[in-house]
Design an enzyme around this catalytic site. Structure first.
Site, PDB file in Angstrom:
ATOM      1  N   SER A  36       0.799  -1.230   0.000  1.00  0.00           N
ATOM      2  CA  SER A  36       0.000   0.000   0.000  1.00  0.00           C
ATOM      3  C   SER A  36       0.829   1.277   0.000  1.00  0.00           C
ATOM      4  O   SER A  36       0.299   2.339  -0.284  1.00  0.00           O
ATOM      5  CB  SER A  36      -0.940   0.015   1.210  1.00  0.00           C
ATOM      6  OG  SER A  36      -0.200  -0.202   2.395  1.00  0.00           O
ATOM      7  N   ASP A 330      -3.858   7.185   8.332  1.00  0.00           N
ATOM      8  CA  ASP A 330      -4.817   6.285   8.978  1.00  0.00           C
ATOM      9  C   ASP A 330      -4.069   5.308   9.870  1.00  0.00           C
ATOM     10  O   ASP A 330      -2.945   5.575  10.280  1.00  0.00           O
ATOM     11  CB  ASP A 330      -5.705   5.602   7.921  1.00  0.00           C
ATOM     12  CG  ASP A 330      -4.910   4.689   6.993  1.00  0.00           C
ATOM     13  OD1 ASP A 330      -3.694   4.481   7.216  1.00  0.00           O
ATOM     14  OD2 ASP A 330      -5.503   4.161   6.030  1.00  0.00           O
ATOM     15  N   HIS A 333      -0.956   4.036   7.352  1.00  0.00           N
ATOM     16  CA  HIS A 333      -0.371   4.679   6.166  1.00  0.00           C
ATOM     17  C   HIS A 333       0.030   6.117   6.390  1.00  0.00           C
ATOM     18  O   HIS A 333      -0.569   6.822   7.197  1.00  0.00           O
ATOM     19  CB  HIS A 333      -1.367   4.584   5.002  1.00  0.00           C
ATOM     20  CG  HIS A 333      -1.797   3.174   4.735  1.00  0.00           C
ATOM     21  ND1 HIS A 333      -3.032   2.691   5.080  1.00  0.00           N
ATOM     22  CD2 HIS A 333      -1.108   2.147   4.194  1.00  0.00           C
ATOM     23  CE1 HIS A 333      -3.101   1.407   4.746  1.00  0.00           C
ATOM     24  NE2 HIS A 333      -1.952   1.054   4.211  1.00  0.00           N
TER      25      HIS A 333
END
Ligand SMILES: *[C@@H]1O[C@H](CO)[C@@H](O)[C@H](O)[C@H]1NC(C)=O
Ligand SMILES: *[C@@H]1O[C@H](CO)[C@@H](O)[C@H](O)[C@H]1NC(C)=O
Ligand SMILES: *[C@@H]1O[C@H](CO)[C@@H](O)[C@H](O)[C@H]1NC(C)=O
Ligand SMILES: *[C@@H]1O[C@H](CO)[C@@H](O)[C@H](O)[C@H]1NC(C)=O
Ligand SMILES: *[C@@H]1O[C@H](CO)[C@@H](O)[C@H](O)[C@H]1NC(C)=O
Ligand SMILES: *[C@@H]1O[C@H](CO)[C@@H](O)[C@H](O)[C@H]1NC(C)=O
Ligand SMILES: *[C@@H]1O[C@H](CO)[C@@H](O)[C@H](O)[C@H]1NC(C)=O
Length: 374
Positions: A36, A330, A333
């Site tokens: 990610s 978050d 991340h």
């Protein structure tokens, strides 16, 4: 997943793309693999995936506040690295290619992004969320390579691949999965066996890409993941400090990775690499946030509960006002501001942040105006 429809669409896109010279960039193309940190929407196209970010408040600071699948309030590390190399932003996700999007159909082939949030080096990592494991991402590159060869011819395709930058970010999710298994009372290998299995997998991916002609590898190591908001918010962590054991896995993996690349480079002639030390970068920011213009390095900007990190970020989450004051977007991340900073250090940082050379030094000997149709 490389069905005929996808291949013929990709063929069409590439055929159109190589008619038009690309503008000056440090490398002819970039190919991004991993998790990610780099995903720009791959999982939007993975049926049944629940590791997705294509809904608000993700993308709140992206142009038109568009949630693209990036796990960020805006652009991510893939985009900022691409910008530093002279592109507009990351190339589009491989799985999006049947419907070319801005940045792909704009006249120049810039590479492909294969990264899939939630994936790791090991096949089993992220399986429960339905993601594209690294082994499959490498096979997807193989499919692209076949098309490049068909479109451009063997010699030009080999030249393109050898001059392009391959960017990797992987390893964190394997470590999270290891601790998840432990917490659930499931059997796990010893830490040493586990990290060796990660490194062995990494070696196989790098070797496979090398055998396809890749020569330039920009590798992002595992950050101080024991300090991410999700780890601070765990019930087993009432103090909310960094989880030391998780960070020890990260640093052990990272030092094995340095050894691996050192070892590999004597076996694979012509390979060039840079390892970006994401651990040192994130640890420094957390220790002295003011040096990096952050004011909040513990809590997530978007979320709920302790450290604003007890749930994923979604439309009903609490959203911080000044996103660029926060290190974390978050639970796991980086914010766009942090991704920008990380990309700058990967690209231009000294040997504290990237060794044996930085990403700029990795690509600079092929800089400017390598046109695809020459
Ligand atoms: C996802 O599902 C749709 C509809 O069932 C199908 O057309 C498509 O091929 C699937 N995509 C992949 C990547 O498997
Ligand atoms: C991962 O999966 C791929 C494709 O199914 C397989 O070829 C490979 O051997 C697997 N790797 C490991 C380490 O199990
Ligand atoms: C590096 O090479 C040495 C010597 O061959 C070997 O003992 C070690 O296991 C290798 N380590 C890695 C991570 O590849
Ligand atoms: C912090 O902000 C100041 C003022 O905007 C800027 O000059 C400086 O370069 C920034 N530092 C970092 C590490 O981004
Ligand atoms: C956001 O930043 C502005 C300017 O730096 C400052 O005046 C304001 O107090 C900040 N707001 C919050 C919620 O931190
Ligand atoms: C790299 O730069 C940082 C400041 O940004 C400095 O603290 C560090 O000592 C430098 N490292 C080396 C190896 O020069
Ligand atoms: C690009 O870099 C490779 C590897 O360093 C080198 O062999 C090649 O000659 C360079 N090509 C150009 C056009 O500078």
């Amino acid at each position: 997943m490389a069905n005929n429809h996808l291949l013929s669409s990709l063929f069409l896109v590439l055929s159109l793309a190589i008619l038009v010279p690309s503008k000056a960039s440090a490398v002819p193309a970039i190919f991004l693999l991993g998790d990610s940190m780099l995903d720009v929407g791959t999982n939007n196209f993975v049926n049944g995936s629940i590791a997705r970010a294509d809904f608000p408040r993700n993308g709140v600071d992206f142009p038109n506040s568009e949630p693209t699948g990036r796990f960020s309030n805006g652009y991510n590390v893939a985009d900022f690295l691409a910008k530093l190399m002279g592109f507009n932003r990351s190339p589009e996700p491989y799985l999006s290619l049947p419907t070319p999007r801005p940045g792909f159909g704009d006249g120049s082939f810039q590479g492909v992004n294969f990264a899939s949030g939630g994936s790791g080096l090991l096949n089993e990592t992220g399986q429960i969320y339905v993601v594209v494991p690294m082994s499959e991402q490498v096979q997807q590159f193989r499919a692209v390579d076949n098309i490049l060869t068909a479109v451009m011819g063997q010699e030009s395709a080999r030249k393109l691949v050898s001059q392009s930058l391959f960017v990797f970010s992987s390893g964190s999710n394997d470590i999270f999965a290891y601790f998840m298994r432990l917490a659930n009372g499931l059997p796990v290998p010893t830490p040493a066996e586990f990290i060796t299995s990660q490194i062995t997998a990494y070696e196989s991916y790098i070797t496979e890409l090398y055998n396809l002609g890749a020569r330039k590898f920009g590798i992002i190591s595992v950050g101080a993941i024991g300090c991410c908001p999700a780890q601070r918010a765990l019930a087993i962590n009432p103090d909310g400090g960094c989880l030391a054991i998780v960070n020890i896995f990260a640093t052990t993996f990272n030092s094995e990775l340095v050894t691996l690349l050192h070892n590999i480079s004597s076996k694979l002639p012509g390979i060039k690499y840079s390892i970006g030390d994401m651990y040192t970068m994130t640890a420094h920011v957390i220790e002295t946030p003011q040096d990096y213009n952050f004011t909040e390095v513990e809590s997530a900007c978007c979320g709920i509960g302790r450290y604003n990190a007890e749930e994923v970020c979604y439309i009903r989450s609490r959203l911080c006002q000044n996103r660029s004051d926060y290190l974390f977007w978050d639970q796991f991340h980086l914010t766009e501001a942090a991704a920008h900073l990380a990309a700058d250090y990967l690209y231009h940082g000294n040997t504290t942040y990237a060794t044996p050379v930085n990403f700029f030094q990795l690509v600079e000997d092929n800089h400017s105006t390598i046109l695809l149709n020459t």
